[in-house]
Design an enzyme around this catalytic site. Structure first.
Site, PDB file in Angstrom:
ATOM      1  N   GLY A 219      53.874  68.718  39.028  1.00  0.00           N
ATOM      2  CA  GLY A 219      52.561  68.517  39.634  1.00  0.00           C
ATOM      3  C   GLY A 219      52.621  68.034  41.060  1.00  0.00           C
ATOM      4  O   GLY A 219      53.435  68.474  41.875  1.00  0.00           O
ATOM      5  N   GLY A 221      52.521  64.939  44.129  1.00  0.00           N
ATOM      6  CA  GLY A 221      52.960  63.574  44.444  1.00  0.00           C
ATOM      7  C   GLY A 221      54.373  63.488  44.966  1.00  0.00           C
ATOM      8  O   GLY A 221      55.072  64.500  45.125  1.00  0.00           O
ATOM      9  N   LEU A 223      57.145  62.177  43.692  1.00  0.00           N
ATOM     10  CA  LEU A 223      58.259  62.547  42.810  1.00  0.00           C
ATOM     11  C   LEU A 223      58.448  64.069  42.712  1.00  0.00           C
ATOM     12  O   LEU A 223      59.563  64.567  42.943  1.00  0.00           O
ATOM     13  CB  LEU A 223      58.050  61.916  41.426  1.00  0.00           C
ATOM     14  CG  LEU A 223      59.086  62.339  40.400  1.00  0.00           C
ATOM     15  CD1 LEU A 223      60.476  61.836  40.778  1.00  0.00           C
ATOM     16  CD2 LEU A 223      58.688  61.856  39.011  1.00  0.00           C
ATOM     17  N   GLU A 244      50.736  74.369  35.927  1.00  0.00           N
ATOM     18  CA  GLU A 244      49.280  74.284  36.072  1.00  0.00           C
ATOM     19  C   GLU A 244      48.886  74.370  37.547  1.00  0.00           C
ATOM     20  O   GLU A 244      48.033  75.122  37.955  1.00  0.00           O
ATOM     21  CB  GLU A 244      48.846  72.952  35.484  1.00  0.00           C
ATOM     22  CG  GLU A 244      47.467  72.528  35.823  1.00  0.00           C
ATOM     23  CD  GLU A 244      47.222  71.121  35.286  1.00  0.00           C
ATOM     24  OE1 GLU A 244      47.588  70.857  34.133  1.00  0.00           O
ATOM     25  OE2 GLU A 244      46.683  70.300  36.036  1.00  0.00           O
ATOM     26  N   LEU A 319      50.888  56.150  34.116  1.00  0.00           N
ATOM     27  CA  LEU A 319      50.563  54.837  34.677  1.00  0.00           C
ATOM     28  C   LEU A 319      51.247  53.727  33.892  1.00  0.00           C
ATOM     29  O   LEU A 319      51.750  52.767  34.460  1.00  0.00           O
ATOM     30  CB  LEU A 319      49.044  54.622  34.665  1.00  0.00           C
ATOM     31  CG  LEU A 319      48.242  55.625  35.493  1.00  0.00           C
ATOM     32  CD1 LEU A 319      46.755  55.444  35.258  1.00  0.00           C
ATOM     33  CD2 LEU A 319      48.570  55.476  36.983  1.00  0.00           C
ATOM     34  N   GLY A 342      46.448  68.537  32.402  1.00  0.00           N
ATOM     35  CA  GLY A 342      47.341  69.398  31.624  1.00  0.00           C
ATOM     36  C   GLY A 342      48.540  68.669  31.055  1.00  0.00           C
ATOM     37  O   GLY A 342      49.474  69.304  30.561  1.00  0.00           O
TER      38      GLY A 342
HETATM   39  C1  LIG Z   1      47.967  67.694  39.219  1.00  0.00           C
HETATM   40  C2  LIG Z   1      49.022  67.358  38.296  1.00  0.00           C
HETATM   41  O1  LIG Z   1      49.630  66.303  38.295  1.00  0.00           O
HETATM   42  S1  LIG Z   1      49.402  68.495  37.137  1.00  0.00           S
HETATM   43  C3  LIG Z   1      50.211  67.570  35.891  1.00  0.00           C
HETATM   44  C4  LIG Z   1      49.440  67.429  34.634  1.00  0.00           C
HETATM   45  N1  LIG Z   1      48.364  66.463  34.743  1.00  0.00           N
HETATM   46  C5  LIG Z   1      48.552  65.130  34.638  1.00  0.00           C
HETATM   47  O2  LIG Z   1      49.656  64.659  34.453  1.00  0.00           O
HETATM   48  C6  LIG Z   1      47.303  64.274  34.758  1.00  0.00           C
HETATM   49  C7  LIG Z   1      47.566  62.793  34.608  1.00  0.00           C
HETATM   50  N2  LIG Z   1      48.446  62.293  35.665  1.00  0.00           N
HETATM   51  C8  LIG Z   1      48.001  61.932  36.891  1.00  0.00           C
HETATM   52  O3  LIG Z   1      46.853  62.108  37.242  1.00  0.00           O
HETATM   53  C9  LIG Z   1      48.966  61.308  37.872  1.00  0.00           C
HETATM   54  O4  LIG Z   1      50.244  61.818  37.624  1.00  0.00           O
HETATM   55  C10 LIG Z   1      48.993  59.741  37.755  1.00  0.00           C
HETATM   56  C11 LIG Z   1      47.591  59.194  38.012  1.00  0.00           C
HETATM   57  C12 LIG Z   1      49.476  59.293  36.413  1.00  0.00           C
HETATM   58  C13 LIG Z   1      49.959  59.204  38.815  1.00  0.00           C
HETATM   59  O5  LIG Z   1      49.598  59.729  40.041  1.00  0.00           O
HETATM   60  P1  LIG Z   1      50.006  58.978  41.386  1.00  0.00           P
HETATM   61  O6  LIG Z   1      49.474  59.786  42.510  1.00  0.00           O
HETATM   62  O7  LIG Z   1      51.461  58.715  41.380  1.00  0.00           O
HETATM   63  O8  LIG Z   1      49.194  57.635  41.233  1.00  0.00           O
HETATM   64  P2  LIG Z   1      49.091  56.447  42.232  1.00  0.00           P
HETATM   65  O9  LIG Z   1      50.332  55.641  42.221  1.00  0.00           O
HETATM   66  O10 LIG Z   1      48.610  56.963  43.556  1.00  0.00           O
HETATM   67  O11 LIG Z   1      47.941  55.575  41.570  1.00  0.00           O
HETATM   68  C14 LIG Z   1      46.633  56.068  41.448  1.00  0.00           C
HETATM   69  C15 LIG Z   1      45.707  54.870  41.305  1.00  0.00           C
HETATM   70  O12 LIG Z   1      46.034  54.179  40.110  1.00  0.00           O
HETATM   71  C16 LIG Z   1      46.348  52.813  40.389  1.00  0.00           C
HETATM   72  N3  LIG Z   1      47.433  52.437  39.477  1.00  0.00           N
HETATM   73  C17 LIG Z   1      48.607  53.056  39.338  1.00  0.00           C
HETATM   74  N4  LIG Z   1      49.338  52.445  38.398  1.00  0.00           N
HETATM   75  C18 LIG Z   1      48.607  51.421  37.933  1.00  0.00           C
HETATM   76  C19 LIG Z   1      48.831  50.412  36.957  1.00  0.00           C
HETATM   77  N5  LIG Z   1      49.965  50.362  36.242  1.00  0.00           N
HETATM   78  N6  LIG Z   1      47.843  49.500  36.760  1.00  0.00           N
HETATM   79  C20 LIG Z   1      46.695  49.546  37.466  1.00  0.00           C
HETATM   80  N7  LIG Z   1      46.436  50.495  38.396  1.00  0.00           N
HETATM   81  C21 LIG Z   1      47.379  51.419  38.624  1.00  0.00           C
HETATM   82  C22 LIG Z   1      46.770  52.814  41.847  1.00  0.00           C
HETATM   83  O13 LIG Z   1      46.610  51.564  42.432  1.00  0.00           O
HETATM   84  C23 LIG Z   1      45.833  53.857  42.438  1.00  0.00           C
HETATM   85  O14 LIG Z   1      44.549  53.290  42.590  1.00  0.00           O
HETATM   86  P3  LIG Z   1      43.717  53.435  43.988  1.00  0.00           P
HETATM   87  O15 LIG Z   1      43.165  54.811  44.027  1.00  0.00           O
HETATM   88  O16 LIG Z   1      42.656  52.398  43.890  1.00  0.00           O
HETATM   89  O17 LIG Z   1      44.708  53.180  45.081  1.00  0.00           O
HETATM   90  C1  LIG Z   2      42.449  69.468  36.518  1.00  0.00           C
HETATM   91  C2  LIG Z   2      43.698  68.950  35.948  1.00  0.00           C
HETATM   92  C3  LIG Z   2      44.601  68.347  36.939  1.00  0.00           C
HETATM   93  C4  LIG Z   2      45.724  67.657  36.282  1.00  0.00           C
HETATM   94  O1  LIG Z   2      46.244  68.094  35.262  1.00  0.00           O
HETATM   95  O2  LIG Z   2      46.154  66.621  36.794  1.00  0.00           O
END
Ligand SMILES: CC(=O)SCCNC(=O)CCNC(=O)[C@H](O)C(C)(C)COP(=O)(O)OP(=O)(O)OC[C@H]1O[C@@H](n2cnc3c(N)ncnc32)[C@H](O)[C@@H]1OP(=O)(O)O
Ligand SMILES: CCCC(=O)O
Length: 449
Positions: A219, A221, A223, A244, A319, A342
């Site tokens: 996805g 970011g 990493l 995705e 997270l 996804g």
């Molecule tokens: C688009 C794709 O990724 S396709 C892949 C399939 N889809 C998914 O995996 C969807 C679910 N996953 C995701 O959306 C992401 O991978 C995440 C949210 C888990 C991680 O994404 P990242 O960009 O690394 O997150 P990031 O470190 O920027 O944190 C996002 C927010 O969560 C907060 N946060 C992160 N970890 C924590 C935690 N442990 N506790 C509290 N808040 C947290 C951050 O402070 C940030 O908040 P802000 O907007 O107020 O600054």
């Molecule tokens: C719309 C879905 C995006 C994601 O899987 O993070």
């Protein structure tokens, strides 16, 4: 002028005229991701105070709708998102948007089965000579919404890349009610995410799981960027992409000769995706490029389809994870952060794929805005946190301290494995908590933490 051009001229109206079709009580669907309908949104915002009970939905708004900003008290319009990126996260924080829970591949089926759609407003590429408007980099759930819509309005975004399918990547003029020519603002450019030191360490563990012929999902970011760069500079051969989200690093891997898609079982030779977001590097690569195939998400993310490919390696982020191995990727307690998206689809698919592996990656700690450091591996999830990947489905968890495989393991083994990849500063406390939770056994690792 041929018949198609004549039809175009007849359906071409101003944005202001097109949005007159919207009436109180309507459910509106806005174009997804990069294909937000800017001119239509602006025109509708100008008359939103005359309407009531409007609902506006999209899949990952990339800008706050003006109709919503004009009505912060939600007296006229309610905004709902199938996935929360940064934009919806901020609006949810203010009580101005609501999340629609979904595992992404089921979205189109849910729309077709349960939802009423009054008006679809989407950005599209310019019409081709056959009368088709390509959906650009946002295929996803758009076709399902068009199928259900009473009225379809397209806003032409002439600078959007034409993204070949796959299927459902276009809408024909005969299905369109109104055409608006948009302002052609530049395509959304995702800001570069600078990888952290830990991202590099995690990427090293992930790289060991990728082999020649692997089929990748990764996805957005820091990493995934590091992994993409590592793959590009590796000597891995004949990798495939069935993902995705297509991102810039896919272009780098392809240009470095790592991606041939030759070992895929379906869509051989094609980089399959359901939406794409990145920078112009990606959009220029996508434009009319038959090596990429855009599909609706009910195909692209369906675990039964993804798993037809061997060696699917799904790389996703989370997270927090608890000692019971439940993964939360979408909320921080009750604060909404993202969505299931996804993630569940691909973790499920990777395990079902012959030789596949589903990886959930996370930094072992989180530092909040006040500088407090907490472990992301926790005894139990933060109260209110949502389970994105249940423990029955989870496979691999990766932090900067290592990688553990959890399938087939009991609660105490999972707790032990997870503590072994937690930040060392938190391991003693986690062991104590595991003992209290009755998920700790006297094992040979007891003295080694
Ligand atoms: C688009 C794709 O990724 S396709 C892949 C399939 N889809 C998914 O995996 C969807 C679910 N996953 C995701 O959306 C992401 O991978 C995440 C949210 C888990 C991680 O994404 P990242 O960009 O690394 O997150 P990031 O470190 O920027 O944190 C996002 C927010 O969560 C907060 N946060 C992160 N970890 C924590 C935690 N442990 N506790 C509290 N808040 C947290 C951050 O402070 C940030 O908040 P802000 O907007 O107020 O600054
Ligand atoms: C719309 C879905 C995006 C994601 O899987 O993070």
């Amino acid at each position: 002028m041929n018949t198609i051009q004549k039809e175009y001229a007849e359906k071409l109206v101003s944005a202001e005229k097109a949005v007159e079709v919207v009436k109180s009580g309507d459910n509106i669907f806005y174009g997804e991701f990069t294909m937000f309908p800017e001119a239509l949104d602006e025109a509708l915002a100008a008359r939103i105070m005359d309407l009531k009970d409007i609902r506006v939905r999209s899949i990952s708004f990339t800008q706050p709708p003006k109709i919503v900003l004009a009505d912060p008290k939600k007296e006229h319009v309610i905004m709902e998102d199938w996935h929360c990126g940064v934009v919806s996260r901020k609006l949810i924080d203010k009580g101005m948007c609501y999340y629609i829970p979904v595992t992404y591949h089921q979205g189109p089926r849910i729309v077709r089965k349960y939802l009423d759609v009054d008006v679809v407003m989407i950005s599209v590429c310019s019409m081709d000579e056959n009368g088709y408007f390509n959906l650009g980099p946002s295929n996803s759930g758009t076709a399902a919404h068009i199928d259900k819509a009473k009225t379809v309005i397209v806003e032409v975004k002439a600078n959007a890349p034409t993204c070949l399918g796959g299927n459902s990547e276009s809408v024909h003029i005969s299905r369109v009610d109104y055409i608006v020519e948009g302002n052609n603002k530049p395509m959304l450019q995702l800001p570069e995410v600078i990888p952290t030191e830990n991202d590099y360490k995690i990427a090293d563990f992930v790289m060991k799981e990728i082999e020649d012929g692997s089929c990748l999902q990764l996805g957005i970011g820091g990493l995934p960027n590091v992994i993409g760069a590592n793959i590009a500079s590796s000597d891995l051969k004949d990798l495939g992409i069935h993902t995705e989200m297509l991102v810039d690093s896919c272009v780098d891997m392809y240009n470095a000769g790592r991606i041939t898609g030759k070992k895929k079982s379906i869509d051989v030779g094609k980089m399959v995706y359901t939406f794409a977001m990145g920078t112009d590097k990606l959009y220029n690569f996508l434009h009319n490029n038959p090596v990429c195939a855009s599909y609706p998400v009910n195909y692209c993310n369906d675990p039964r389809i993804v798993a037809l490919n061997d060696k699917v390696i799904a790389i996703n982020s989370a997270l927090e994870v608890d000692l019971f191995s439940q993964v939360c990727s979408e909320t921080a307690g009750t604060r909404h952060i993202s969505g299931t998206g996804g993630q569940l689809d691909y973790i499920f698919a990777a395990f079902a794929s012959h030789g596949g592996k589903g990886l959930i990656c996370l930094n072992s700690t989180h530092t909040d805005k006040k500088g407090n450091v907490t472990s992301r591996i926790r005894p139990t999830l933060t109260p209110g946190s949502v389970v994105t990947v249940p423990r029955s489905i989870v496979q691999y968890i990766v932090t900067e301290y290592g990688i553990v495989q959890l399938k087939g393991k009991s609660t105490w083994q999972r707790a032990e494995d997870l503590i072994s990849i937690a930040h060392p500063d938190f391991r003693d406390d986690l062991i104590k908590e595991a003992q209290t939770l009755n998920i700790w056994a006297k094992s040979n690792k007891d003295d080694n933490y």
